[in-house]
Design an enzyme around this catalytic site. Structure first.
Site, PDB file in Angstrom:
ATOM      1  N   ASP A  55       0.871  -1.183   0.000  1.00 21.46           N
ATOM      2  CA  ASP A  55       0.000   0.000   0.000  1.00 21.46           C
ATOM      3  C   ASP A  55       0.902   1.224   0.000  1.00 21.46           C
ATOM      4  O   ASP A  55       1.858   1.316   0.753  1.00 21.46           O
ATOM      5  CB  ASP A  55      -0.901  -0.021   1.246  1.00 21.46           C
ATOM      6  CG  ASP A  55      -1.970   1.060   1.214  1.00 21.46           C
ATOM      7  OD1 ASP A  55      -3.132   0.731   0.850  1.00 21.46           O
ATOM      8  OD2 ASP A  55      -1.615   2.264   1.459  1.00 21.46           O
ATOM      9  N   ASN A  81      -3.037  12.407  -3.694  1.00 21.45           N
ATOM     10  CA  ASN A  81      -4.164  12.606  -4.618  1.00 21.45           C
ATOM     11  C   ASN A  81      -4.886  13.891  -4.345  1.00 21.45           C
ATOM     12  O   ASN A  81      -5.136  14.684  -5.260  1.00 21.45           O
ATOM     13  CB  ASN A  81      -5.141  11.437  -4.494  1.00 21.45           C
ATOM     14  CG  ASN A  81      -5.344  10.754  -5.838  1.00 21.45           C
ATOM     15  OD1 ASN A  81      -4.734  11.157  -6.832  1.00 21.45           O
ATOM     16  ND2 ASN A  81      -6.169   9.728  -5.870  1.00 21.45           N
ATOM     17  N   HIS A 124      -5.337  14.206  -9.322  1.00 24.54           N
ATOM     18  CA  HIS A 124      -5.368  12.788  -9.790  1.00 24.54           C
ATOM     19  C   HIS A 124      -4.269  12.466 -10.768  1.00 24.54           C
ATOM     20  O   HIS A 124      -3.752  11.348 -10.744  1.00 24.54           O
ATOM     21  CB  HIS A 124      -6.730  12.497 -10.462  1.00 24.54           C
ATOM     22  CG  HIS A 124      -7.808  12.235  -9.459  1.00 24.54           C
ATOM     23  ND1 HIS A 124      -7.907  11.093  -8.701  1.00 24.54           N
ATOM     24  CD2 HIS A 124      -8.826  13.050  -9.003  1.00 24.54           C
ATOM     25  CE1 HIS A 124      -8.922  11.171  -7.865  1.00 24.54           C
ATOM     26  NE2 HIS A 124      -9.516  12.383  -8.032  1.00 24.54           N
ATOM     27  N   ASP A 145      -2.005   9.432 -10.341  1.00 22.97           N
ATOM     28  CA  ASP A 145      -1.845   8.378 -11.354  1.00 22.97           C
ATOM     29  C   ASP A 145      -0.370   8.120 -11.643  1.00 22.97           C
ATOM     30  O   ASP A 145       0.095   6.986 -11.756  1.00 22.97           O
ATOM     31  CB  ASP A 145      -2.555   8.776 -12.663  1.00 22.97           C
ATOM     32  CG  ASP A 145      -4.083   8.670 -12.534  1.00 22.97           C
ATOM     33  OD1 ASP A 145      -4.555   8.129 -11.503  1.00 22.97           O
ATOM     34  OD2 ASP A 145      -4.810   9.083 -13.478  1.00 22.97           O
ATOM     35  N   GLU A 183      -4.910   2.167  -4.125  1.00 22.16           N
ATOM     36  CA  GLU A 183      -3.451   2.268  -4.060  1.00 22.16           C
ATOM     37  C   GLU A 183      -2.867   1.013  -3.458  1.00 22.16           C
ATOM     38  O   GLU A 183      -1.722   0.969  -3.042  1.00 22.16           O
ATOM     39  CB  GLU A 183      -3.020   3.534  -3.276  1.00 22.16           C
ATOM     40  CG  GLU A 183      -3.268   3.458  -1.760  1.00 22.16           C
ATOM     41  CD  GLU A 183      -4.688   3.811  -1.338  1.00 22.16           C
ATOM     42  OE1 GLU A 183      -5.617   3.680  -2.188  1.00 22.16           O
ATOM     43  OE2 GLU A 183      -4.890   4.175  -0.182  1.00 22.16           O
TER      44      GLU A 183
END
Lengths: 427, 390
Positions: free
Chosen positions: A288, A296, A301, A305, A332
């Site tokens: 994680d 984020n 985003h 990403d 994630e």
């Protein structure tokens, strides 16, 4: 294929032709016979008349000279003419002569002639009576009809024979050959040239047209097939590409090119069964990205990403073999499956990944600053009694522990905190 | 000659010529003289039937002549078949030289003599025509004159055939005139039953009959038919004639048989020959002579059968060195006579059974009578010759 009985065209044609020819024969023969009958009838009467006119002067002379033998001879000659069946002479002086068959008198036609005198103007020397058999005429007619009939029939037979020969040689045989050829033509031999066994000196006719048409068709089919093959090949390739793409799409995550949860759910049970069946070790890493939500939220985003992609690449770079695989498990969260790997080896792999992430995963931000990314890892090894759920659950719990212990760290399941501890326990 | 004698006697097998001569001499001494001197051999091809009265009479008279002249005569009948005449000539020619006759007498009936002469001449047999000679120009061309084209054809002797036709017709017309049987126009109607259309005899007799008709001037021939010399045919034909010409009462016939036929049918119609109709006939048959005597035949001529016998006389003279060439090679002589009832009686007396042996034919030979200047061939001479011997 249902079997319909073959009815050759030649046969049909011949039957038809024969029927008409027979009708024509009967018609023509009848017509001819009728015309002949008229002619014969006329002739017949003329003949009788001629015969009588020939004999009358001689008879007259014989009667005048009183030559009974000559008279009798003349009668004999008269009844030798086939239509005259009976002749009778009565001289003016009363003497009578006859010849022929008296008993047939009743069924004939009676003609009477005066026998002229030798000198003009004197009374006739006698009367000649002839009985004419008209049935001769009918016989003649029948004979005539038969002759004409036979003539026309022979002609017709010759025509039919010629017709049959032509049909046989120029239609039936080539057609059959053509049919046999077509029947035995294999799809893969479509280009076999069609060659018929035609008689020598054969002229170019409809059969050849058919053959030429067939050849043209063969060529175009051949062309078409090769085109189709090409097309199919092309399409198949495209399809395969599409399929593989689709497959990829269906089992990978579009962003990170890692496997997705769908694949994991499909593949994981298999991996577990294999491990159980062959008593192999199997470990999973639950990873994680730390504080991803914050990234984020803070940087948008797009950055998120980017972080995700970079992270996934990092993880992938640190896989040991083809048998290891990565799954984007959630937003994630990633799962790395390590077949035939013990907990310790898995922890090592996790550690290497953690270190790699820590070192390599720096995201340049818009304001020029670098964002340092870390990740936490939970490691679990499958136990014989594990189901997928509790196996994953144990890895998840280990991750949870790693998160709780300050992140950027590897946490083995079953309370093992660090790699070192694990190594210590092993030693 | 000698060898023929030997062969005919059949007594001697000939071995050598010398022996043969010797034998011949011996035989000559043994046998009767005439046979030895020179027995002539003659064959007569008789054109008639062997039961035909005229030709039988001819044959018998010839046999008698042959007998009295010492000639060996062989009679062959052609049975009125003209092809048979030629056939017989062939058979004679085909015989071995020993069996061949030296002379053949034929009659030119049906014009076949030329062919027969050709055949016989080829075989070296001498020929002579009797009764009927060469008349037809075509035949003449084929055969030529005697002793020219065919050297063996010596000549011919014909009776003056027309004579009998003329004599009977003249007598018949005379009877008709005597009976006043003229029609309203003053004409006598005559029916003629002739023999045939081709033979010389027939034509000649008709010619004679016509001559009499022309001479008479008032005679009409209603019709002339041909009875083929036969009684039955003439009988049938005459029936027709009587129906055709009911007025005809005078019937002239070419021979006796046809006259009998015509008379018979006249009788069948209910008539009486010699009373209500007059008939004439030619020939010297017994029946004819009897009918003449009884009056049913009104005129009868005959005697020409003797031509064959006289022909033998001429050949006999020729054979014995007195050729008839001076009198003519082809002779025609009067032989027949019109018989009176008396003649008929005498004839029957003399030659009743066709036996002419009472006649000495040697009296007609000029070899045997060197004084005579010509032949006297007529029937009267025969009747008188017979009379002398009675």
């Amino acid at each position: 294929m249902s079997i319909t009985p073959l009815q050759p065209i030649a046969g049909l044609l011949i039957r038809r032709v024969f029927k008409w020819v027979m009708l024509a024969i009967i018609a023509f023969s009848s017509l001819q016979a009728w015309l002949n009958y008229r002619a014969i009838e006329k002739n017949f009467d003329m003949t009788i008349n001629d015969v009588v006119q020939t004999h009358l002067p001689l008879l007259s002379l014989a009667i005048w000279d009183i030559e009974p033998q000559a008279i009798q001879k003349q009668i004999g000659l008269l009844v030798k003419n086939s239509p005259i069946i009976y002749a009778h002479i009565r001289a003016s002086t009363g003497q009578q002569f006859e010849g022929g068959r008296r008993e047939l008198r009743s069924n004939g036609q009676i003609l009477q002639f005066d026998i002229p005198a030798q000198t003009e103007g004197t009374a006739a020397l006698g009367v000649l009576e002839l009985v004419i058999d008209r049935s001769r005429l009918r016989e003649e007619l029948l004979r005539n009809f038969i002759v004409v009939f036979i003539e026309v029939l022979v002609l017709a037979i010759f025509i039919l024979i010629a017709l049959v020969a032509v049909l046989r040689q120029d239609l039936q045989r080539p057609m059959r050959q053509l049919a046999d050829f077509v029947k035995n033509l294999q799809a893969n031999q479509i280009s076999t040239p069609l060659a018929l066994d035609l008689p020598p000196g054969h002229a170019y006719n409809e059969i050849d047209l058919v053959i030429d048409g067939f050849r043209t068709m063969q060529e175009s089919i051949q062309k078409h097939i090769s085109q189709q093959d090409q097309l199919v090949l092309q399409r198949t390739e495209q399809l395969e590409n599409a399929m593989s793409t689709l497959e990829k799409l269906s089992i990978t995550d579009g962003l990170t090119a890692c496997y997705n949860r769908l694949l994991f759910n499909q593949r994981m049970p298999t991996e577990m069964q294999r491990a159980t069946r062959y008593v192999r070790e199997l470990s999973v890493l639950f990873c994680d990205i730390d504080f991803f939500k914050r990234v984020n939220d803070s940087y948008g985003h797009a950055v998120g990403d980017k972080v995700l992609v970079s992270f996934a690449n990092c993880i992938k770079d640190n896989l040991r073999s083809d048998s290891d695989w990565v799954v984007r498990y959630g937003g994630e969260e990633f799962v790395v499956v390590l077949p035939e790997t013990s907990l310790i080896a898995a922890v090592e792999v996790a550690e290497r990944m953690r270190a790699a992430v820590e070192q390599a995963l720096v995201v340049p931000l818009a304001d020029g600053t670098m964002l340092q990314i870390t990740a936490s890892f939970g490691v679990a090894q499958k136990k014989p009694i594990d189901t997928l759920e509790n196996f994953m659950q144990r890895a998840d719990q280990a991750l949870y522990v790693a998160k709780n212990h300050g992140r950027n760290r590897v946490q083995a399941a079953d309370g093992r905190v660090t790699l070192r501890e694990i190594r210590d326990r092993a030693s | 000659m000698l060898s023929r004698n030997v062969a005919r006697t059949g007594v001697v097998e000939v071995v050598m010529g010398g022996y043969r001569l010797l034998h011949q001499l011996v035989l000559c001494l043994l046998l009767a003289m005439p046979a030895c001197v020179s027995a002539m051999t003659v064959a007569f091809i008789n054109p008639g039937k062997s039961d035909e009265i005229f030709w039988l009479t001819a044959s018998h008279s010839m046999s008698a002549a042959a007998h009295s002249l010492g000639i060996r005569l062989e009679v062959l009948y052609a049975q009125r078949d003209h092809l048979q005449v030629v056939q017989l000539a062939r058979q004679l020619a085909a015989r071995t030289p020993l069996q061949r006759p030296e002379y053949v007498i034929l009659s030119n009936d049906y014009g076949v003599a030329a062919e027969a002469i050709r055949i016989l001449d080829g075989a070296g047999i001498k020929t002579f025509l009797a009764f009927s000679g060469i008349r037809d120009p075509q035949e003449r061309q084929r055969i030529g004159l005697p002793r020219t084209k065919y050297p063996g054809w010596l000549g011919s002797l014909e009776p003056l055939t027309a004579e009998s036709g003329y004599l009977t017709a003249r007598a018949l017309i005379a009877r008709g005139n005597a009976e006043h049987w003229q029609d309203p126009e003053g004409r006598l109607h005559l029916l003629v039953i002739a023999g045939d259309r081709s033979t010389t005899t027939s034509l000649k007799r008709n010619e004679g009959m016509r001559r009499a008709v022309v001479e008479a001037g008032n005679v009409v021939i209603d019709q002339e038919i041909y009875g083929e010399w036969a009684r039955a045919k003439a009988e049938e034909q005459s029936q027709w004639l009587y129906q055709r010409y009911p007025q005809a009462r005078l019937i002239w016939s070419g021979n006796d048989l046809m006259a009998f036929g015509a008379m018979n049918s006249w009788r069948l119609r209910g008539g009486k020959p010699g009373v209500d109709a007059h008939f004439s006939a030619i020939n010297t048959s017994d029946e004819a002579l009897t009918a003449l005597q009884s009056g049913s035949i009104s005129a009868l001529a005959g005697g020409h059968f003797i031509a064959g016998a006289f022909a033998l006389v001429m050949l006999y003279d020729y054979h014995n060195g007195k050729d008839f060439s001076q009198e003519g090679l082809e002779q025609e002589r009067s032989m027949s006579i019109l018989f009176s009832r008396d003649d008929a009686r005498r004839f029957k007396q003399l030659f009743g059974d066709l036996d002419f042996d009472r006649v000495d034919f040697r009296k007609f030979s000029r070899v045997l009578h060197p004084a005579s200047t010509d032949y006297t061939f007529n029937f009267r001479a025969l009747l008188s010759a017979g009379k002398e011997r009675k």
